[in-house]
Design a protein around this motif. Structure first.
Motif, PDB file in Angstrom:
ATOM      1  N   ASP A 140       0.843  -1.187   0.000  1.00 13.88           N
ATOM      2  CA  ASP A 140       0.000   0.000   0.000  1.00 13.88           C
ATOM      3  C   ASP A 140       0.882   1.243   0.000  1.00 13.88           C
ATOM      4  OD1 ASP A 140      -1.731   2.196   0.909  1.00 13.88           O
ATOM      5  OD2 ASP A 140      -3.170   0.630   1.426  1.00 13.88           O
ATOM      6  N   GLY A 141       0.520   2.232  -0.791  1.00 10.47           N
ATOM      7  CA  GLY A 141       1.312   3.458  -0.851  1.00 10.47           C
ATOM      8  C   GLY A 141       1.311   4.246   0.443  1.00 10.47           C
ATOM      9  N   LEU A 142       0.318   4.007   1.308  1.00  9.23           N
ATOM     10  CA  LEU A 142       0.240   4.726   2.577  1.00  9.23           C
ATOM     11  C   LEU A 142       1.060   4.078   3.683  1.00  9.23           C
ATOM     12  CD1 LEU A 142      -3.521   5.783   2.793  1.00  9.23           C
ATOM     13  CD2 LEU A 142      -1.537   7.218   2.300  1.00  9.23           C
ATOM     14  N   LEU A 143       1.752   2.992   3.381  1.00  6.74           N
ATOM     15  CA  LEU A 143       2.587   2.336   4.379  1.00  6.74           C
ATOM     16  C   LEU A 143       3.664   3.319   4.846  1.00  6.74           C
ATOM     17  CD1 LEU A 143       2.600  -0.577   5.524  1.00  6.74           C
ATOM     18  CD2 LEU A 143       4.414  -1.100   3.895  1.00  6.74           C
ATOM     19  N   ASN A 144       3.792   3.500   6.179  1.00  5.28           N
ATOM     20  CA  ASN A 144       4.801   4.446   6.648  1.00  5.28           C
ATOM     21  C   ASN A 144       6.199   3.842   6.529  1.00  5.28           C
ATOM     22  OD1 ASN A 144       5.580   3.118   9.172  1.00  5.28           O
ATOM     23  ND2 ASN A 144       3.593   3.763   9.972  1.00  5.28           N
ATOM     24  N   LEU A 145       7.213   4.679   6.662  1.00  3.47           N
ATOM     25  CA  LEU A 145       8.575   4.262   6.344  1.00  3.47           C
ATOM     26  C   LEU A 145       9.077   3.143   7.246  1.00  3.47           C
ATOM     27  CD1 LEU A 145      10.321   7.683   5.573  1.00  3.47           C
ATOM     28  CD2 LEU A 145       8.984   6.205   4.068  1.00  3.47           C
ATOM     29  N   SER A 146       8.767   3.222   8.545  1.00  3.74           N
ATOM     30  CA  SER A 146       9.265   2.190   9.458  1.00  3.74           C
ATOM     31  C   SER A 146       8.595   0.849   9.204  1.00  3.74           C
ATOM     32  CB  SER A 146       9.066   2.630  10.908  1.00  3.74           C
ATOM     33  OG  SER A 146       7.703   2.878  11.187  1.00  3.74           O
ATOM     34  N   ASP A 147       7.280   0.854   8.969  1.00  8.43           N
ATOM     35  CA  ASP A 147       6.574  -0.395   8.668  1.00  8.43           C
ATOM     36  C   ASP A 147       7.033  -0.975   7.341  1.00  8.43           C
ATOM     37  OD1 ASP A 147       5.160  -0.257  11.004  1.00  8.43           O
ATOM     38  OD2 ASP A 147       3.335   0.551  10.110  1.00  8.43           O
ATOM     39  N   PHE A 148       7.303  -0.083   6.380  1.00  7.93           N
ATOM     40  CA  PHE A 148       7.785  -0.539   5.073  1.00  7.93           C
ATOM     41  C   PHE A 148       9.132  -1.237   5.214  1.00  7.93           C
ATOM     42  CE2 PHE A 148      10.357   0.273   1.273  1.00  7.93           C
ATOM     43  CZ  PHE A 148       9.559  -0.276   0.276  1.00  7.93           C
ATOM     44  N   ALA A 149      10.036  -0.630   5.978  1.00  9.75           N
ATOM     45  CA  ALA A 149      11.364  -1.225   6.165  1.00  9.75           C
ATOM     46  C   ALA A 149      11.266  -2.575   6.857  1.00  9.75           C
ATOM     47  CB  ALA A 149      12.256  -0.273   6.965  1.00  9.75           C
TER      48      ALA A 149
END
Length: 280
Positions: free
Chosen positions: A211-220
């Motif tokens: 999802d494009g709304l995933l924040n940076l820490s969750d994405f990492a």
């Protein structure tokens, strides 16, 4: 929900310094009232009583202390707002199928939030109830600046018994909303219930879509790729900043051997991003 030690969570809610000092056996009155994060980490590292789970939880509390409310909020473009002048029947039609149970109530503008209603307020009305509009049911709502740190915000909402807050931007407008659960999850990990969508699997190789709304820490954490810090909080924001324009479907960005591709848009916002892992 991850297994946690209840006494450490409660201490974390009441204050990071008190949590670590009590956990390590150090007295808060032993000549010092303030400790740096490095000193708190040293206390934890030197303590032999804490088990692995307690150390992990304290480490996550320390990490959460560096994050801001704006990093965890649901942005206003994704929020279901209810105008105070809507009838209860109209409101029920709008919220049908929504993932949240609490909805901000506005007076003509998303920047003028006058309260919130709970789904049960709309569904469970006593016979002869005189309320006919959403505004008649609106409850008081908490407001938090987007620049507020996660731990103070969590402690404040818990103390004041608020489950939902409007996040304000620096101009006094509505940036989004944040829930008590959003803040708590930053400490203890994802809390899933029967209404949550199943987490997206991350394959060991090949392409993955997020999802494009995933924040940076969750994405990492989910993907294994740390995006560089910048004036953005989400994957979509990173792509817009890196491209230097409003993205369109098919736009690509390369980073550390990874290929990020805009897969889908929701209006002008990147809603889905495909990632191709580098060859091993």
């Amino acid at each position: 929900m991850r297994r946690i030690t209840a006494r450490f969570v409660l201490r974390g809610l009441d204050g990071l310094r008190r949590l670590v000092l009590r956990a390590t056996g150090a007295a808060a009155t032993a000549g010092r009232e303030d400790f740096t994060e490095a000193e708190l980490r040293d206390l934890v590292a030197a303590n032999t009583v804490l088990d692995g789970e307690e150390r992990r939880l304290i480490d996550e509390v320390l990490a959460a202390g560096t994050h801001y409310v704006r990093e965890l909020m649901v942005p206003r473009t994704e929020v279901v707002f209810l105008d105070a002048r809507l009838s209860l029947e109209e409101a029920l039609t709008l919220v049908r199928g929504a993932r949240h149970s609490r909805f901000p109530v506005t007076d003509g503008s998303h920047d003028d939030v006058v309260g919130f209603v709970h789904l049960r307020d709309l569904l469970l009305r006593p016979a002869g109830d005189p309320c006919v509009h959403v505004g008649d049911l609106a409850r008081e709502i908490k407001r938090l600046p987007g620049s507020k740190r996660v731990l103070p915000a969590l402690s404040e909402m818990r103390r004041e018994r608020h489950h939902l807050a409007v996040v304000m931007d620096e101009y006094g407008g509505t940036a989004g909303i944040v829930t008590l659960e959003d803040l708590l999850e930053e400490l203890v990990g994802e809390i899933h219930d029967e209404y949550d969508a199943a987490p997206e699997p991350v394959p060991a190789a090949g392409a993955v879509e997020v999802d494009g709304l995933l924040n940076l820490s969750d994405f990492a954490e989910r993907v294994g790729l740390a995006l560089p810090a910048g004036p953005y909080e989400t994957v979509a924001g990173f792509l817009m900043a890196r491209l230097g324009k409003v993205p369109v479907t098919g736009d690509e960005v390369r980073l550390d051997g990874w290929l990020l591709t805009v897969r889908a848009l929701d209006g002008r916002r990147v809603s889905r991003v495909a990632l191709t892992r580098p060859a091993r």
